[in-house]
Design a protein around this motif. Structure first.
Motif, short mmCIF file in Angstrom:
data_model
loop_
_atom_site.label_atom_id
_atom_site.label_comp_id
_atom_site.label_asym_id
_atom_site.label_seq_id
_atom_site.Cartn_x
_atom_site.Cartn_y
_atom_site.Cartn_z
N PHE A 157 2.43 29.26 34.17
CA PHE A 157 1.31 29.51 33.26
C PHE A 157 0.20 28.47 33.32
N ALA A 158 0.39 27.39 34.09
CA ALA A 158 -0.53 26.24 34.10
C ALA A 158 -0.64 25.69 32.67
N ASN A 159 -1.72 24.99 32.37
CA ASN A 159 -1.89 24.41 31.03
C ASN A 159 -2.61 25.41 30.14
N THR A 160 -1.93 25.89 29.12
CA THR A 160 -2.56 26.84 28.18
C THR A 160 -2.87 26.14 26.85
N THR A 161 -3.07 24.84 26.90
CA THR A 161 -3.50 24.03 25.75
C THR A 161 -2.67 24.36 24.50
N ALA A 162 -3.32 24.82 23.43
CA ALA A 162 -2.62 25.00 22.14
C ALA A 162 -1.53 26.08 22.21
N ALA A 163 -1.60 26.95 23.22
CA ALA A 163 -0.60 28.02 23.32
C ALA A 163 0.67 27.55 24.03
N THR A 164 0.62 26.38 24.65
CA THR A 164 1.68 25.97 25.58
C THR A 164 3.06 25.86 24.93
N ILE A 165 3.15 25.14 23.82
CA ILE A 165 4.48 24.91 23.25
C ILE A 165 5.10 26.20 22.71
N PRO A 166 4.35 27.03 21.95
CA PRO A 166 5.01 28.28 21.51
C PRO A 166 5.32 29.23 22.67
N ILE A 167 4.52 29.22 23.74
CA ILE A 167 4.90 30.02 24.92
C ILE A 167 6.21 29.46 25.49
N GLY A 168 6.31 28.15 25.55
CA GLY A 168 7.54 27.50 26.06
C GLY A 168 8.76 27.88 25.23
N LEU A 169 8.59 27.88 23.90
CA LEU A 169 9.71 28.25 23.01
C LEU A 169 10.15 29.69 23.29
N ASP A 170 9.17 30.57 23.39
CA ASP A 170 9.49 31.99 23.59
C ASP A 170 10.16 32.20 24.95
N GLU A 171 9.63 31.54 25.97
CA GLU A 171 10.21 31.66 27.31
C GLU A 171 11.64 31.11 27.33
N ALA A 172 11.85 30.00 26.61
CA ALA A 172 13.19 29.39 26.59
C ALA A 172 14.19 30.31 25.89
N VAL A 173 13.74 30.99 24.83
CA VAL A 173 14.62 31.95 24.14
C VAL A 173 14.96 33.09 25.11
#
Ligand code: COA
Length: 336
Positions: free
Chosen positions: A291-307
């Protein structure tokens, strides 16, 4: 005392994928340079009129579904972005209208890559004080419409992707046990003396009566500019500090953390953070490759992907940290 927890998570990225080779066809760069320096392999960019509130809406709906909360039950929206649909009003208002929940507060957070953790921190305080019961925290970005694709902008333009991620923060039922899902603490910081190391200058009230003019556009001041080395060095120092601050506050050790969901600016930064703190690489969940750097979206995208990948499961202790423009940095320690 009321404590908060994350009730659900969702994310959305636009379907169109641009590989590093696609980017190299547009500007003077190469797959090899991008991959070696940053770890990025591809990013998602919007097409046509799709904008930031569209991405935020899709991620928010998925987070609501995951939390089993109806949109009518949300009592506050916190939206973090550096790429709002328009100069004003903020993303939160446009998102609120698209969600169809008039009346509830819509707060915009402008702390760039640290924006999601700033938003989480605000939501946590509101829930702890009993002010709100269910807060939607969303980070969303459309970078692709604001990148300098000329040779002067290639150092920045290859780094960013579009996307959105959201969580619903709600109150724990009663006083949670140590092993129950909860947000233990959040920590937020800034040092504005570095504001111009990563910024977009124009349009702005620092200029003439129109906030922008042809001269500013010709000198490309409406595109992001970055001192990459300064950002790298400060991020590699502040992110470990922020993680340790959260652990010390809660009397926990680095080994007790099950998963680290860090901001994704550069794979090398996260590797350095991991090395400094002695974190085994398998405990750091990276998404920058996709996803490259999605700034403010990065951590919640990471959480969702990890789930979705089965890497983040109920009861796990999670630490997040971010660093970005401002400079701003932040961390959070929470149990999933
Ligand atoms: N493709 C090809 N070459 C590029 C390039 C690109 N996209 N961008 C820059 N270069 C060139 C430079 O012109 C320079 O060439 P020269 O040696 O002939 O002068 C060379 O690559 C090295 O540039 P430099 O800026 O020194 O690279 P770097 O090792 O500092 O890496 C970053 C650049 C951006 C990858 C790195 O600084 C970084 O990741 N910084 C942090 C960025 C960040 O986190 N931003 C978001 C904050 S949340």
């Amino acid at each position: 005392m009321i404590k908060s927890r994350i009730l659900g998570v969702g994310s959305y990225v636009p379907p169109r994928v641009y590989t590093n080779d696609d980017i190299a066809a547009m500007m003077d760069t190469s797959d090899e340079w991008i991959r070696q320096r940053t770890g990025i392999e591809q990013r998602h960019w919007v097409e046509g009129a799709m904008n930031t509130s569209d991405l935020a809406l899709a991620a928010s709906e998925r987070a609501l579904e995951s939390a089993k909360v109806s949109k009518g039950e949300i009592d506050c929206i916190i939206a973090a972005t550096l790429t709002p649909d328009h100069d004003f009003p903020g993303l939160g208002c446009f998102l609120q209208a698209k969600l169809g929940v008039p009346g509830i507060p819509a707060i915009d957070v402008r702390e760039q890559c640290s924006g999601f953790l700033y938003g989480l921190s605000i939501a946590d305080q509101y829930v702890r004080t009993g002010t709100y019961k269910r807060v939607l925290v969303v980070g969303a970005e459309v970078h692709s419409k604001g990148l300098d694709r000329s040779p002067a902008g290639r150092d920045v333009s290859v780094l960013f992707g579009d996307g959105a991620g959201a969580v619903i923060v709600g109150a724990c039922e009663g006083t949670p046990k140590e092993s129950d899902s909860q947000i233990y603490s959040t920590h937020i910081h800034a040092d504005g003396s570095y504001a111009k190391e990563l910024w977009v200058a124009a349009p702005g009230s620092a200029f003439g009566k129109d906030r922008i003019d042809h001269e500013l556009i010709d000198s490309r001041e409406h595109f992001p500019k970055m001192n990459g080395k300064a950002v790298f060095l400060h991020a590699a120092k502040r992110m470990p500090e922020a993680v340790m601050e959260a652990l010390e506050k809660n009397g926990k050790k680095i080994e007790e953390v099950d998963l680290f969901i860090f901001h994704q600016a550069n794979l090398r930064i996260n590797e350095m953070v991991g090395k400094q703190l002695g974190i085994p690489s398998e405990k750091i969940f990276n998404t920058i490759q996709k996803f490259a750097n999605t700034t403010a979206a990065t951590i919640p995208i990471g959480l969702d992907e990890a789930v979705k990948a089965g890497r983040l499961k109920k009861g796990m202790l999670v630490a997040s940290a971010a660093f970005g423009s401002g400079f701003t940095w932040a961390s959070a320690l929470y149990r999933w």
